[in-house]
Design an enzyme around this catalytic site. Structure first.
Site, PDB file in Angstrom:
ATOM      1  N   ASP A  95      32.721 118.696  20.951  1.00 46.92           N
ATOM      2  CA  ASP A  95      33.123 117.496  20.354  1.00 46.92           C
ATOM      3  C   ASP A  95      32.288 116.949  18.925  1.00 46.92           C
ATOM      4  O   ASP A  95      31.183 117.384  18.745  1.00 46.92           O
ATOM      5  CB  ASP A  95      33.075 116.522  21.204  1.00 46.92           C
ATOM      6  CG  ASP A  95      34.265 115.420  21.028  1.00 46.92           C
ATOM      7  OD1 ASP A  95      34.294 114.103  21.478  1.00 46.92           O
ATOM      8  OD2 ASP A  95      35.062 115.599  19.764  1.00 46.92           O
ATOM      9  N   SER A  96      32.935 116.304  17.868  1.00 48.66           N
ATOM     10  CA  SER A  96      32.167 116.048  16.861  1.00 48.66           C
ATOM     11  C   SER A  96      31.429 114.864  16.735  1.00 48.66           C
ATOM     12  O   SER A  96      30.496 114.743  15.894  1.00 48.66           O
ATOM     13  CB  SER A  96      33.362 115.768  15.723  1.00 48.66           C
ATOM     14  OG  SER A  96      34.154 114.704  16.360  1.00 48.66           O
ATOM     15  N   GLY A  97      31.125 114.181  17.946  1.00 51.21           N
ATOM     16  CA  GLY A  97      30.081 113.134  17.848  1.00 51.21           C
ATOM     17  C   GLY A  97      30.692 111.867  17.714  1.00 51.21           C
ATOM     18  O   GLY A  97      30.265 110.632  18.151  1.00 51.21           O
ATOM     19  N   GLY A  98      31.982 111.557  17.128  1.00 51.52           N
ATOM     20  CA  GLY A  98      32.531 110.391  16.746  1.00 51.52           C
ATOM     21  C   GLY A  98      32.766 109.716  18.121  1.00 51.52           C
ATOM     22  O   GLY A  98      32.383 108.285  18.031  1.00 51.52           O
ATOM     23  N   PHE A  99      33.703 110.060  18.884  1.00 48.53           N
ATOM     24  CA  PHE A  99      33.788 109.348  20.193  1.00 48.53           C
ATOM     25  C   PHE A  99      32.396 108.951  21.004  1.00 48.53           C
ATOM     26  O   PHE A  99      32.370 107.802  21.461  1.00 48.53           O
ATOM     27  CB  PHE A  99      34.617 110.197  21.275  1.00 48.53           C
ATOM     28  CG  PHE A  99      34.936 109.724  22.514  1.00 48.53           C
ATOM     29  CD1 PHE A  99      34.185 109.905  23.585  1.00 48.53           C
ATOM     30  CD2 PHE A  99      36.027 108.756  22.503  1.00 48.53           C
ATOM     31  CE1 PHE A  99      34.681 109.343  24.659  1.00 48.53           C
ATOM     32  CE2 PHE A  99      36.509 108.195  23.788  1.00 48.53           C
ATOM     33  CZ  PHE A  99      35.609 108.501  24.943  1.00 48.53           C
ATOM     34  N   ASP A 149      36.110 112.068  13.789  1.00 46.48           N
ATOM     35  CA  ASP A 149      37.280 111.193  13.851  1.00 46.48           C
ATOM     36  C   ASP A 149      36.806 109.946  14.459  1.00 46.48           C
ATOM     37  O   ASP A 149      35.916 109.805  15.170  1.00 46.48           O
ATOM     38  CB  ASP A 149      38.566 111.702  14.788  1.00 46.48           C
ATOM     39  CG  ASP A 149      37.880 111.946  16.351  1.00 46.48           C
ATOM     40  OD1 ASP A 149      36.787 112.111  16.387  1.00 46.48           O
ATOM     41  OD2 ASP A 149      38.872 111.633  17.050  1.00 46.48           O
ATOM     42  N   GLN A 192      45.382 110.691  16.024  1.00 49.44           N
ATOM     43  CA  GLN A 192      45.041 109.375  16.389  1.00 49.44           C
ATOM     44  C   GLN A 192      46.488 108.712  16.520  1.00 49.44           C
ATOM     45  O   GLN A 192      47.514 109.180  16.350  1.00 49.44           O
ATOM     46  CB  GLN A 192      43.882 108.882  15.932  1.00 49.44           C
ATOM     47  CG  GLN A 192      42.574 109.459  15.870  1.00 49.44           C
ATOM     48  CD  GLN A 192      42.205 109.592  17.272  1.00 49.44           C
ATOM     49  OE1 GLN A 192      42.666 108.635  18.246  1.00 49.44           O
ATOM     50  NE2 GLN A 192      40.904 110.369  17.635  1.00 49.44           N
ATOM     51  N   GLY A 219      42.224 109.750  20.920  1.00 48.22           N
ATOM     52  CA  GLY A 219      42.741 108.263  21.096  1.00 48.22           C
ATOM     53  C   GLY A 219      43.375 107.667  22.418  1.00 48.22           C
ATOM     54  O   GLY A 219      43.787 106.726  22.581  1.00 48.22           O
ATOM     55  N   ASP A 269      40.002 118.486  29.246  1.00 47.48           N
ATOM     56  CA  ASP A 269      38.307 118.289  29.620  1.00 47.48           C
ATOM     57  C   ASP A 269      38.420 116.932  30.300  1.00 47.48           C
ATOM     58  O   ASP A 269      38.962 115.841  30.297  1.00 47.48           O
ATOM     59  CB  ASP A 269      37.658 118.219  28.313  1.00 47.48           C
ATOM     60  CG  ASP A 269      37.564 116.594  27.811  1.00 47.48           C
ATOM     61  OD1 ASP A 269      38.313 116.316  26.955  1.00 47.48           O
ATOM     62  OD2 ASP A 269      36.858 116.023  28.542  1.00 47.48           O
ATOM     63  N   CYS A 307      40.006 125.941  50.660  1.00 48.52           N
ATOM     64  CA  CYS A 307      39.107 126.280  49.357  1.00 48.52           C
ATOM     65  C   CYS A 307      38.171 127.214  49.868  1.00 48.52           C
ATOM     66  O   CYS A 307      37.632 127.293  50.930  1.00 48.52           O
ATOM     67  CB  CYS A 307      38.409 124.944  49.012  1.00 48.52           C
ATOM     68  SG  CYS A 307      37.251 125.497  47.505  1.00 48.52           S
ATOM     69  N   CYS A 309      35.540 128.556  47.972  1.00 49.88           N
ATOM     70  CA  CYS A 309      34.380 128.234  47.212  1.00 49.88           C
ATOM     71  C   CYS A 309      33.036 128.288  47.992  1.00 49.88           C
ATOM     72  O   CYS A 309      33.104 128.096  49.325  1.00 49.88           O
ATOM     73  CB  CYS A 309      34.255 126.822  46.436  1.00 49.88           C
ATOM     74  SG  CYS A 309      33.528 125.385  47.318  1.00 49.88           S
ATOM     75  N   CYS A 312      32.564 125.432  50.301  1.00 51.20           N
ATOM     76  CA  CYS A 312      33.354 125.282  51.647  1.00 51.20           C
ATOM     77  C   CYS A 312      33.119 126.420  52.721  1.00 51.20           C
ATOM     78  O   CYS A 312      33.372 126.189  53.861  1.00 51.20           O
ATOM     79  CB  CYS A 312      34.960 125.068  51.225  1.00 51.20           C
ATOM     80  SG  CYS A 312      34.974 123.593  50.259  1.00 51.20           S
ATOM     81  N   HIS A 338      31.900 122.705  44.133  1.00 51.19           N
ATOM     82  CA  HIS A 338      33.191 122.422  44.693  1.00 51.19           C
ATOM     83  C   HIS A 338      33.974 121.854  43.804  1.00 51.19           C
ATOM     84  O   HIS A 338      35.319 122.338  43.749  1.00 51.19           O
ATOM     85  CB  HIS A 338      33.377 121.737  45.934  1.00 51.19           C
ATOM     86  CG  HIS A 338      34.639 121.479  46.501  1.00 51.19           C
ATOM     87  ND1 HIS A 338      35.452 122.194  46.980  1.00 51.19           N
ATOM     88  CD2 HIS A 338      35.267 120.199  46.470  1.00 51.19           C
ATOM     89  CE1 HIS A 338      36.693 121.748  47.459  1.00 51.19           C
ATOM     90  NE2 HIS A 338      36.784 120.409  46.989  1.00 51.19           N
TER      91      HIS A 338
HETATM   92  C1  LIG Z   1      37.308 110.340  28.687  1.00 53.24           C
HETATM   93  N1  LIG Z   1      38.389 109.817  27.650  1.00 53.24           N
HETATM   94  C2  LIG Z   1      38.340 110.365  26.321  1.00 53.24           C
HETATM   95  N2  LIG Z   1      39.097 109.970  25.524  1.00 53.24           N
HETATM   96  C3  LIG Z   1      38.609 110.697  24.427  1.00 53.24           C
HETATM   97  C4  LIG Z   1      39.329 110.566  23.163  1.00 53.24           C
HETATM   98  C5  LIG Z   1      38.359 111.161  22.149  1.00 53.24           C
HETATM   99  C6  LIG Z   1      38.829 111.219  20.616  1.00 53.24           C
HETATM  100  O1  LIG Z   1      40.010 110.537  20.416  1.00 53.24           O
HETATM  101  N3  LIG Z   1      38.333 111.922  19.716  1.00 53.24           N
HETATM  102  C7  LIG Z   1      37.061 112.524  20.186  1.00 53.24           C
HETATM  103  N4  LIG Z   1      36.481 113.538  19.190  1.00 53.24           N
HETATM  104  N5  LIG Z   1      36.876 112.929  21.444  1.00 53.24           N
HETATM  105  C8  LIG Z   1      37.311 112.171  22.499  1.00 53.24           C
HETATM  106  C9  LIG Z   1      36.883 112.268  23.621  1.00 53.24           C
HETATM  107  C10 LIG Z   1      35.707 113.197  24.087  1.00 53.24           C
HETATM  108  C11 LIG Z   1      35.995 114.524  24.594  1.00 53.24           C
HETATM  109  C12 LIG Z   1      35.085 115.241  24.842  1.00 53.24           C
HETATM  110  C13 LIG Z   1      34.017 114.890  25.800  1.00 53.24           C
HETATM  111  C14 LIG Z   1      32.763 115.909  26.047  1.00 53.24           C
HETATM  112  C15 LIG Z   1      32.790 116.748  25.284  1.00 53.24           C
HETATM  113  C16 LIG Z   1      33.999 117.374  24.383  1.00 53.24           C
HETATM  114  C17 LIG Z   1      35.025 116.577  24.315  1.00 53.24           C
HETATM  115  C18 LIG Z   1      37.642 111.491  24.755  1.00 53.24           C
HETATM  116  N6  LIG Z   1      37.195 111.188  26.100  1.00 53.24           N
HETATM  117 ZN   LIG Z   2      35.403 124.129  47.878  1.00 52.79          ZN
END
Ligand SMILES: CNc1nc2cc3c(=O)[nH]c(N)nc3c(CCc3ccccc3)c2[nH]1
Ligand SMILES: [Zn+2]
Length: 373
Positions: A95-99, A149, A192, A219, A269, A307, A309, A312, A338
């Site tokens: 991820d880019s760091g914005g969030f 972003d 967005q 977003g 994710d 499961c 795994c 389990c 798990h």
């Molecule tokens: C939990 N909810 C959640 N909503 C998000 C919206 C955005 C968003 O609008 N822009 C960006 N850049 N990232 C977001 C993320 C982080 C996702 C992530 C986490 C960890 C590693 C790699 C990626 C979000 N996560």
């Molecule tokens: Zn399991």
């Protein structure tokens, strides 16, 4: 020019927008729909890479914000990049760091240039910009780099969201300008537009106009009601081109994964599997199990009878409850293993169901057994 990452559409569901595809990357092919485990500080918490690979995970996520602050992206570059540093030879998305700046850093100011913030670790002052984010992700060497972003908070008024998405598009252009090595790493744009469908459309058109290898829906999963998120997704997934990969950021738990797949999303994710594991919570075929509950004290059955795994196959609920109560490290290790296995396995079943044109049947079967979410 050849993109590092390309999407291949294999099959569309006959009754929904669900689709089966592949994302080809320099570190292997990702079967989609896919759930991507999060490894924020260059580790999927409490898991060794071999275990993450053995359960079938094809790609993991990491964070520009965290790795820039600690250990520093130059150290990771000198180590030979993130794959080498963390001993993971499959695909990585960063991820880019914005969030993360908005959700973790002590935010100081957003300007056209970028975002000034204080580190949540030691309070030191920093600046993240589109160029800085690209420089860091180039040093990390991830296969997929997310654009820098702004994820507008929920709720935000329309004017704020409109100005924010336009600045995010200007930032995306700067990311694309800066990123040269498109054959080694691919840049994904992020749509967005908050909870406003017309602004979502505007953002999508601006982002798709840059013709990138893949796009994300940002977003969302920012505290909005589930119905609102699904209502937005009903329309905005289709604003993205069918021939490119679609990634819904921050989603999600099992029910959200089904809803996202049904609306045409390929990549997801979520930090939940490892995060709730540390709090003694497990996702099982019959719903969530809170292992600290006294009713498991003499329950010598496996966590999830369906499961296969490592957890389990070898341990009982009574033992897992004991570990949790003693605050033993093995508790987080076994429950994380798990929970990750559960979601990776569930996505494998979803892919198979789409191939056999019985996605809706599988979804209903899962919901019936899993119970309330
Ligand atoms: C939990 N909810 C959640 N909503 C998000 C919206 C955005 C968003 O609008 N822009 C960006 N850049 N990232 C977001 C993320 C982080 C996702 C992530 C986490 C960890 C590693 C790699 C990626 C979000 N996560
Ligand atoms: Zn399991």
């Amino acid at each position: 020019m050849k993109h590092a990452v390309t999407y291949e559409l294999l099959k569309k569901d006959s009754r929904t927008k669900a689709r089966r595809g592949r994302v080809h990357t320099p570190h292997g092919t990702i079967e989609t729909p896919v759930f991507m485990p999060v490894g924020t500080a260059a580790t999927v918490k409490a898991m060794r890479p071999e275990q993450v690979k053995e359960m079938g995970a094809q790609i993991i996520l990491s964070n520009t914000y965290h790795l820039y602050l600690r250990p520093g992206h130059e150290i990771v570059r000198e180590a030979g990049g993130l794959h080498k540093f963390m001993n993971w030879d499959r695909a990585i998305l960063t991820d880019s760091g914005g969030f993360q700046v908005f959700s973790l850093g002590a935010l100081r100011k957003i300007t056209e240039e970028g975002v000034q913030f204080r580190s949540h670790i030691d309070g030191s002052k920093h600046m993240l910009s589109p160029e800085k984010s690209m420089e860091i992700q180039n040093a990390l060497g991830s296969d997929i780099m997310m654009a820098f972003d702004e994820c507008a908070p929920y709720p935000s008024d329309r004017d704020y969201v409109k100005n924010s998405l336009e600045r995010t598009t200007r930032w995306l252009k700067r990311c694309k300008e800066y990123h040269k090595d498109t054959e080694r790493q691919s840049l994904f744009g992020i749509m967005q537009g908050g909870m406003y469908k017309d602004l979502r459309y505007e953002s999508a058109m601006q982002v798709v106009d840059l013709d990138l290898p893949g796009y994300a829906i940002g977003g969302l999963s920012v505290g909005e009601p589930k119905e609102l998120m699904l209502d937005i997704l009903d329309d905005c997934v289709d604003y993205l081109p069918e021939e490119k990969a679609r990634y819904l950021m921050g989603v999600g738990s099992p029910d959200y994964l089904f809803e996202g797949v049904e609306r045409g999303v390929d990549m997801f994710d979520c930090v939940l599997p490892t995060r709730i594991a540390r709090h003694g919570m497990a996702m099982t075929s019959y719903g969530r199990v809170n292992i600290k509950n006294a009713k498991y004290e003499r329950d010598f059955e496996a966590l999830d009878p369906e499961c296969d795994c490592y957890t389990c196959r070898n341990y009982s609920k009574a033992y897992l409850r004991h570990l949790y109560k003693c605050d033993e490290m093995l508790s987080a290790m076994l429950l994380s293993n798990h929970n990750l296995h559960f979601l990776v396995n569930m996505m494998g079943n979803i892919r198979k169901a789409i191939e056999e044109d019985r996605f809706l049947e599988y979804k209903n079967e899962f919901y019936t057994k899993y119970g309330r979410f």
